[in-house]
Design a protein around this motif. Structure first.
Motif, PDB file in Angstrom:
ATOM      1  N   GLY A 175     -43.536 -29.098  45.175  1.00  0.00           N
ATOM      2  CA  GLY A 175     -43.976 -28.281  44.658  1.00  0.00           C
ATOM      3  C   GLY A 175     -44.280 -27.174  43.696  1.00  0.00           C
ATOM      4  O   GLY A 175     -45.688 -26.736  43.150  1.00  0.00           O
ATOM      5  N   PRO A 176     -43.209 -26.966  42.864  1.00  0.00           N
ATOM      6  CA  PRO A 176     -42.939 -26.239  41.380  1.00  0.00           C
ATOM      7  C   PRO A 176     -43.804 -27.110  40.411  1.00  0.00           C
ATOM      8  O   PRO A 176     -44.601 -26.826  40.071  1.00  0.00           O
ATOM      9  N   PHE A 232     -51.473 -24.415  36.532  1.00  0.00           N
ATOM     10  CA  PHE A 232     -50.830 -23.471  35.617  1.00  0.00           C
ATOM     11  C   PHE A 232     -51.797 -24.288  34.106  1.00  0.00           C
ATOM     12  O   PHE A 232     -52.786 -23.518  33.592  1.00  0.00           O
ATOM     13  N   ALA A 233     -51.069 -25.152  33.850  1.00  0.00           N
ATOM     14  CA  ALA A 233     -51.504 -26.326  32.644  1.00  0.00           C
ATOM     15  C   ALA A 233     -52.589 -25.871  32.380  1.00  0.00           C
ATOM     16  O   ALA A 233     -53.340 -25.584  31.144  1.00  0.00           O
ATOM     17  N   ARG A 243     -50.972 -14.392  30.180  1.00  0.00           N
ATOM     18  CA  ARG A 243     -49.012 -13.996  29.779  1.00  0.00           C
ATOM     19  C   ARG A 243     -48.725 -14.260  31.320  1.00  0.00           C
ATOM     20  O   ARG A 243     -47.476 -14.948  31.728  1.00  0.00           O
ATOM     21  N   HIS A 244     -49.524 -13.956  32.235  1.00  0.00           N
ATOM     22  CA  HIS A 244     -49.207 -14.175  33.707  1.00  0.00           C
ATOM     23  C   HIS A 244     -49.363 -15.269  33.805  1.00  0.00           C
ATOM     24  O   HIS A 244     -48.028 -16.001  34.961  1.00  0.00           O
ATOM     25  N   TYR A 245     -50.047 -16.583  33.366  1.00  0.00           N
ATOM     26  CA  TYR A 245     -49.532 -17.683  33.767  1.00  0.00           C
ATOM     27  C   TYR A 245     -48.242 -18.663  33.172  1.00  0.00           C
ATOM     28  O   TYR A 245     -47.891 -19.554  33.528  1.00  0.00           O
ATOM     29  N   LEU A 246     -48.590 -18.162  32.037  1.00  0.00           N
ATOM     30  CA  LEU A 246     -47.077 -18.956  31.041  1.00  0.00           C
ATOM     31  C   LEU A 246     -45.573 -18.211  31.504  1.00  0.00           C
ATOM     32  O   LEU A 246     -44.986 -18.941  32.024  1.00  0.00           O
ATOM     33  N   HIS A 247     -45.780 -16.956  32.548  1.00  0.00           N
ATOM     34  CA  HIS A 247     -43.837 -16.927  33.188  1.00  0.00           C
ATOM     35  C   HIS A 247     -44.653 -16.791  34.443  1.00  0.00           C
ATOM     36  O   HIS A 247     -43.341 -17.400  35.311  1.00  0.00           O
TER      37      HIS A 247
END
Length: 424
Positions: A220-221, A228-229, A245-249
């Motif tokens: 899952g993760p 996201f990448a 910032r959202h995607y990196l977080h």
């Protein structure tokens, strides 16, 4: 003439005694030979020792016999592996004596046989076994069981039924001890090998389950990280700073989840073999809980979790880093399976029996009774996912002298608790 008749009668009596002695020795030799065959016919330690003792009591004409073997874990102790008595029911099986203690302990330590015709006059006799079993020992023979140049135990025969033990009795016991020692040792090694095989099979099964758990819980993760990448790779130039910032977080959060899964997996994997040791101190639970919440900062923010904490905490005994791990696993469980949004309440109470009960209560869908029973067991699943964290929590708490558990009703949420000794 009368004197001559008396002499003839005396000679006849002597002849009959000699014949009886020969028959007795023939019988004993036959029994010894048969015992040797029977003993080598099995590699089951219990069967070997149980077959040996009736033969010993019959040949020696004694009331009972026992086999004492060196403890596998503590070489300085002897444990009674099996005992036989033709009429007495209470057994010394599983009782222990130190090497050097009592006649059996002395024989094991010195490697020499001994005859005790009257235990009341024998300073080496240890009366503690009689006191525990209610048996009354009056006399005994004991011979060492030698195997590969070491004494592995003692064969002991007690209470001659008629007359006293003599050198011939001792010779017979030594013969039985010599013929049975190597068989007992081989049976013991076979028993150990069987147990090791069972342990390895259980370990293999456990590792297979944990491998599946790793695959399930990381998929899952890891999938989200890849997604996201890919978004960042494809649309980096057009994304705003806030979106970046959202995607990196999100990548960071999912990576932290993966690290947690791997840590739990390694801890559970090492559970059968790793000895957990730590210094036990009084815990400032407010600090321990704050550390746990800090580790879950991103998860709590992402899921908009409502956390309720008590104003004060009872002081319990434990090891801070371990208990922090328990809180992290309980909190993760409450957040993961809580309502939308999750609400998690932490609490504690002095039980009045020298323990403190800590808990995490969630607003999730609750658990059926059959789910609660197996939830803390290795390999347990909840909603299709392995619950390694709860297995680790159980092990930690039990190591610290406490207990874990869950209280839940379907539709009413769940309360996961653990107990620790009260400080002071």
């Amino acid at each position: 003439m009368r004197q001559r008749l008396a002499e003839l009668e005396s000679l006849e009596t002597e002849r009959q005694r000699a014949e009886e002695a020969l028959r007795s020795r023939d019988r004993n030799l036959t029994l010894l030979g048969q015992a040797g065959q029977d003993l080598t016919a099995t590699l089951d330690l219990q069967q070997v020792t149980e077959q040996l003792l009736p033969v010993a009591t019959e040949i020696i004409e004694a009331e009972g016999a026992s086999v004492w073997l060196r403890d596998d874990s503590l070489e300085s102790w002897l444990v009674c592996r099996t005992a036989y008595h033709y009429s007495y029911k209470h057994s010394p099986v599983d009782l222990r004596v130190r090497s050097g203690q009592g006649v059996a302990g002395w024989v094991a330590e010195e490697g020499e046989s001994v005859i005790v015709r009257d235990v009341q006059e024998e300073p080496r006799f240890f009366s503690g076994i009689d006191e525990q079993t209610g048996f009354r020992t009056t006399s005994l023979l004991a011979a060492p069981l030698w195997s590969r140049d070491r004494v592995i135990g003692v064969l002991e025969v007690v209470n001659k039924r008629q007359g006293e033990f003599d050198e011939y009795d001792l010779l017979l016991v030594e013969a039985l001890a010599a013929s049975s020692a190597s068989v007992i040792e081989n049976a013991r090694l076979t028993e150990t090998l069987r147990q090791r095989t069972v342990d390895l099979q259980a370990c293999y099964k456990r590792m297979s389950e944990l491998s599946r758990a790793l695959s399930d819980d990381l998929r899952g993760p890891l999938g989200l990280i890849v997604s996201f990448a890919q978004v960042l790779e494809a649309d980096y130039a057009t994304l705003s700073e806030e979106e970046l910032r959202h995607y990196l977080h999100a990548i960071s959060q999912r990576g932290s989840e993966m690290v947690g899964v791997i840590d739990d997996l390694l801890a559970v994997r090492d559970e059968p073999s790793r000895e957990m040791t730590a210094e036990i101190t009084s815990l400032d639970m407010a600090i321990v809980v704050d550390e746990a919440l800090e580790r879950l900062y991103y998860m709590i923010g992402d899921r908009d979790v409502d956390i309720a904490l008590p104003e004060t905490w009872p002081v319990a005994l434990g090891h801070g880093p371990w208990i922090e791990e328990v809180w992290v696993n309980y909190l993760t469980n409450g957040i993961k399976y809580g309502g939308q949004p999750p609400r998690v309440e932490l609490g504690a109470a002095d039980q009045g029996d020298g323990t403190v009960r800590f808990w995490v209560c969630d607003n999730g869908p609750g658990l059926a009774p059959e789910e609660q029973v197996r939830l803390f067991a290795p390999g347990a699943r909840r909603e299709g996912e392995f619950e390694m964290g709860l297995t680790l929590a159980r092990r930690i708490v039990e190591k610290l002298g406490g207990q874990v558990g869950v209280e839940s009703e379907v539709g009413q949420g769940s309360l996961f608790y653990f107990t620790l000794p009260l400080a002071g």
